[in-house]
Design a protein around this motif. Structure first.
Motif, PDB file in Angstrom:
ATOM      1  N   PRO A 198       0.687  -1.415   0.062  1.00 23.01           N
ATOM      2  CA  PRO A 198       0.078   0.276   0.015  1.00 23.01           C
ATOM      3  C   PRO A 198       1.284   0.709  -0.191  1.00 23.01           C
ATOM      4  N   VAL A 199       2.253   1.135   1.085  1.00 24.49           N
ATOM      5  CA  VAL A 199       2.627   2.621   0.252  1.00 24.49           C
ATOM      6  C   VAL A 199       2.956   2.877  -0.959  1.00 24.49           C
ATOM      7  N   ASP A 244       4.905   3.423   8.121  1.00 24.78           N
ATOM      8  CA  ASP A 244       5.437   3.691   7.279  1.00 24.78           C
ATOM      9  C   ASP A 244       5.226   3.913   5.757  1.00 24.78           C
ATOM     10  N   MET A 245       4.444   5.126   6.344  1.00 24.50           N
ATOM     11  CA  MET A 245       3.862   5.905   5.434  1.00 24.50           C
ATOM     12  C   MET A 245       5.275   7.226   5.840  1.00 24.50           C
ATOM     13  N   ARG A 250       7.710   8.563   6.265  1.00 23.41           N
ATOM     14  CA  ARG A 250       8.531   8.419   5.136  1.00 23.41           C
ATOM     15  C   ARG A 250       8.399   8.820   3.798  1.00 23.41           C
ATOM     16  N   VAL A 253      -4.468   4.802   3.981  1.00 31.57           N
ATOM     17  CA  VAL A 253      -4.239   3.770   3.134  1.00 31.57           C
ATOM     18  C   VAL A 253      -4.091   2.241   3.487  1.00 31.57           C
ATOM     19  N   GLU A 299       8.657  -3.124   2.586  1.00 29.07           N
ATOM     20  CA  GLU A 299       8.176  -4.620   1.684  1.00 29.07           C
ATOM     21  C   GLU A 299       7.824  -4.663  -0.043  1.00 29.07           C
ATOM     22  N   LEU A 333      10.252   1.626  11.620  1.00 28.32           N
ATOM     23  CA  LEU A 333       8.426   2.337  11.648  1.00 28.32           C
ATOM     24  C   LEU A 333       8.226   1.737  11.563  1.00 28.32           C
ATOM     25  N   PRO A 334       7.310   0.928  12.828  1.00 24.99           N
ATOM     26  CA  PRO A 334       6.161  -0.574  12.305  1.00 24.99           C
ATOM     27  C   PRO A 334       5.812  -0.287  10.935  1.00 24.99           C
ATOM     28  N   ILE A 383       2.774  -1.372   7.847  1.00 16.03           N
ATOM     29  CA  ILE A 383       0.916  -1.020   7.947  1.00 16.03           C
ATOM     30  C   ILE A 383       0.023  -2.399   8.053  1.00 16.03           C
TER      31      ILE A 383
END
Lengths: 365, 354
Positions: free
Chosen positions: A63-64, A91-92, A94, A138, A349, B350-351, B353
């Motif tokens: 998704p990122v 993780d969004m 960054r 997201v 990911e 960072l964790p 999603i």
């Protein structure tokens, strides 16, 4: 059963690998749809252990990675406002927009918070009634139910200072887009297990029928991924195309009806841009008319922000499986995890970041 | 002073140019931190005679003082929350500095404590923190001998920031450091890893999750002393704090210009910590420790070193070795028999999603 090592057992992995090798007589190209599976494959070196004739193509299921630059820029515009507390999955944070990222906005005083559960963002809104609290919603079908719950809860409890920046995407239309592509190479799919946990299996039946392509719902531990690969290969070798479930400990055929209900109550399907791929019809969810008041894009009037992607970045081809990340000229040069040109280099990911982190040796050789 | 450009000491500032301001990652112990040190601090601070000490970039600087070698180190503690399962910012500040001295091969002599307090900080809380510091110092057998206190306006600090500095005497004849590391050296850890980072994260605002995981914060001078007493030929030690074991191994691979191979399944990680890492999407190799040491030792002495470490903690383990191939790169053999590169984290993990 502690669910820690059991699904990474070396002995069982070897048996599955032997079985796959013994069953494989032709060249096959399989796509793992989900970024979580890409991460497992690269982190454990699964692709190196498979027969050379089996190629894994890393799909658009992070998704990122597929959130359009435009949406990121809108998020940044909202997050930079002094009246806003901007909440996001880790993780969004960054992901770079065209000129900025959330870390830098935070360094200039922006109130950016990482939350683990979207419902924490609603709690933050309750605790800060003089602020506007926005959650960056997201993800695929997996994160949608919890994101949907936020606005449902906010509406129920009369919390008006909360809104959702929605960029939800859906797996089945992406599989359809890949199969309709004139350059398609994929012959079988590992479907994303957690998406199937929510949505069930029925929406994949028409895809199997129409495209005569094996689709196997697959989990995320090393043995899960190997079992998914094994089942797709067995079908391909037998000339079959069926829908199969290799992740029954999480996936029920009907999915999770409660989650589906809340999603159906809050969202409606819409056309959606995928970063690096383009517009896929009816491939996303947005808030429906009943919840339109909670749409952050409308509340903060950012819909006029539009952005073009970097011309150097070939992430579209990576996400469609046309090239491997290290076949992109910018890989490891202009584009690294600290200076990402495209989103697949950002998230752990993402296919490009996974190659960069875990496969530098091959690249440098 | 001349106006001629000092080309010898010139360092390219380019890596700093895409960040015009400090971001959190600059303090995370990852690649951004390293660039700040190499491309801003070293060129700024490094006079000709100082730079050789600074450029060791070890856990402590080692200085000649009339025939003795003194190890000198400093560290600042801005941990949030101040209290976490198994400890608080106070014992962390003492143990951290004691450990930086210990892994440099020095017996800690004395510590300084600088407190930056925020207006409004409750005195009883401060009392708990300073009492913990005293207890930690006594446990490590080191005295806190000097200090300083400053108060900043409310809203300009996080209650309390602590800086500790420490000096210690390096064992005569002991040479430790990247220059001593050789292919063939075995790599050991002194106990299970990743508990500290997960313990702090489990009580961090916005991420709270119920767990019994407590910090591993403890002084290492005792176990390190016994290890050196055993006669095992140790080539280098480091405590894998921020950035975890992965960052430590990457730094050593780069500074010693050797390759490192580890066996992922040999790295001891407690079950509950592994479960927490799995659901947060974190790699235990990248999670901080505050009471563990990574030891590089000659292959012949690996079992001896392991015995000493196991007397302290039965989970101590040999996790890998130094190789000639792929200099500067750390490679892990994965649980199912594949391989992967273990990268230096860019900044704080960072964790994920999902």
């Amino acid at each position: 059963m502690k669910y820690l090592d059991e699904f990474g057992d070396a002995e069982l992995a070897k048996r599955l690998l032997d079985d796959i090798a013994a069953s494989t007589t032709s060249r096959w190209a399989l796509m793992e749809v989900c970024g979580g599976q890409t991460h497992t494959i690269i982190r454990n070196g699964i692709d190196q252990l498979l027969p050379d004739s089996i190629e894994l193509i890393h799909g658009p299921g992070c998704p990122v990675c597929v959130t359009p630059l435009e949406t990121i820029d809108r998020a940044l515009a909202i997050a930079a406002r002094p009246d806003v507390i901007f909440c996001s999955f880790g993780d969004m944070i960054r992901v770079p927009g065209s000129t900025d990222d959330l870390f830098r906005i935070k360094s200039r005083g922006g109130d950016i918070r990482i939350v683990y559960s979207p419902l924490d963002a609603v709690r933050i809104a309750q605790q800060n009634p003089d602020k506007q609290v926005v959650f960056f919603g997201v993800g695929f079908e997996t994160t949608a139910p919890a994101n949907a719950m936020t606005v449902k809860l906010a509406k129920q409890q009369g919390i008006t200072n909360f809104s959702l920046l929605v960029s939800h995407v859906l797996v089945p239309p992406a599989i359809r887009a890949i199969m309709d592509s004139p350059t398609r190479r994929v012959q079988g799919f590992l479907a994303a297990g957690h998406v199937c946990t929510v949505m069930g299996l029925s929406e994949y039946e028409p895809l199997v029928e129409e495209y005569q392509v094996p689709i196997v719902a697959t989990g995320f531990e090393p043995l899960d991924v190997l079992e998914g690969i094994r089942r797709v290969v067995l079908q391909l070798e037998a000339g079959q195309a069926q829908l199969d479930n290799a992740y029954p400990r999480a996936v029920q055929p009907q999915g999770n009806p409660v989650a589906q209900q809340v999603v159906g109550e809050v969202f409606e399907t819409c056309d959606r841009q995928w970063r690096g791929i383009g517009m896929i019809p009816q491939s996303g969810w947005r808030l429906n008319a009943h919840y339109a008041d909670y749409d952050a894009e409308k509340r903060f009037e950012v819909l006029d922000i539009t952005t073009m992607e970097s011309p150097l970045c070939r992430s579209g081809e990576v996400l469609q499986g046309l090239i491997k990340p290290n076949q992109c000229a910018a890989f490891g040069k202009e584009c690294t995890p600290r200076t990402p040109l495209g989103a697949p280099m950002v998230s752990s990911e993402g296919a490009c970041a996974a190659y960069y982190q875990f496969r530098r040796l091959e690249v440098s050789v | 002073m001349t106006d001629r450009p000092d080309l010898e000491n010139w360092t390219c500032p380019l890596p700093l140019r895409d960040q015009t301001a400090i971001v959190m990652g600059h303090g995370g112990g990852g690649r951004l931190s390293g660039e700040l040190v190499r491309h801003l601090f070293l060129p700024s601070f490094g006079g000709a005679e100082l730079s050789s000490v600074l450029e060791q970039l070890g856990d402590a600087a080692v200085l000649d003082a009339g025939g003795n070698r003194l190890a000198f180190t400093t560290d600042s503690y801005v941990v949030r929350p101040r209290f976490f399962p198994g400890g608080n910012v106070g014992d962390l500040a003492v143990n951290g500095t004691v450990n930086d001295l210990a892994v440099s091969g020095a017996e800690p002599l004395a510590l300084s404590v600088g407190l930056i307090l925020e207006e409004g900080m409750p005195l009883d809380e401060l009392g708990v923190i300073t009492e913990t510091m005293g207890r930690a110092a006594r446990a490590a057998g080191v005295s806190i001998v000097t200090g300083d206190t400053k108060v900043v306006d409310a809203g300009h600090g996080d209650g309390v920031y602590i800086n500790t500095a420490g000096i210690g005497v390096v064992r005569p004849g002991l040479e430790l450091g990247p220059g001593q590391v050789r292919p063939g050296d075995r790599i050991l850890v002194s106990g299970p890893v990743a508990a500290h980072g997960i313990a702090v994260m489990s009580v961090r605002d916005g991420l709270e999750f119920g767990s019994d995981i407590v910090t591993d914060s403890q002084p290492l001078n005792g176990v390190v002393g016994r290890l050196l007493d055993s006669g095992a030929q140790v080539s280098m030690m480091r405590d894998p704090t921020r950035g975890g074991v992965a960052a430590t191994l990457n730094e050593i691979a780069a500074s010693a210009d050797v390759g490192i191979q580890i066996v992922e399944s040999a790295v001891p990680v407690p079950d509950d910590v592994r479960a927490a890492c799995a659901f947060l999407g974190l790699d235990p190799l990248l999670v901080a420790n505050e009471g563990r040491v990574v030891v590089f030792v000659r292959a012949d002495d690996a079992d001896l070193a392991l015995d000493v470490l196991r007397q302290e903690n039965p989970a101590a383990a040999i996790i890998g070795e130094v190789v000639e191939e792929h200099p500067g790169v750390v490679v892990a053999k994965t649980g199912i028999g594949g391989t992967r590169v273990v990268d230096l984290p860019l900044a704080e993990q960072l964790p994920r999603i999902c």
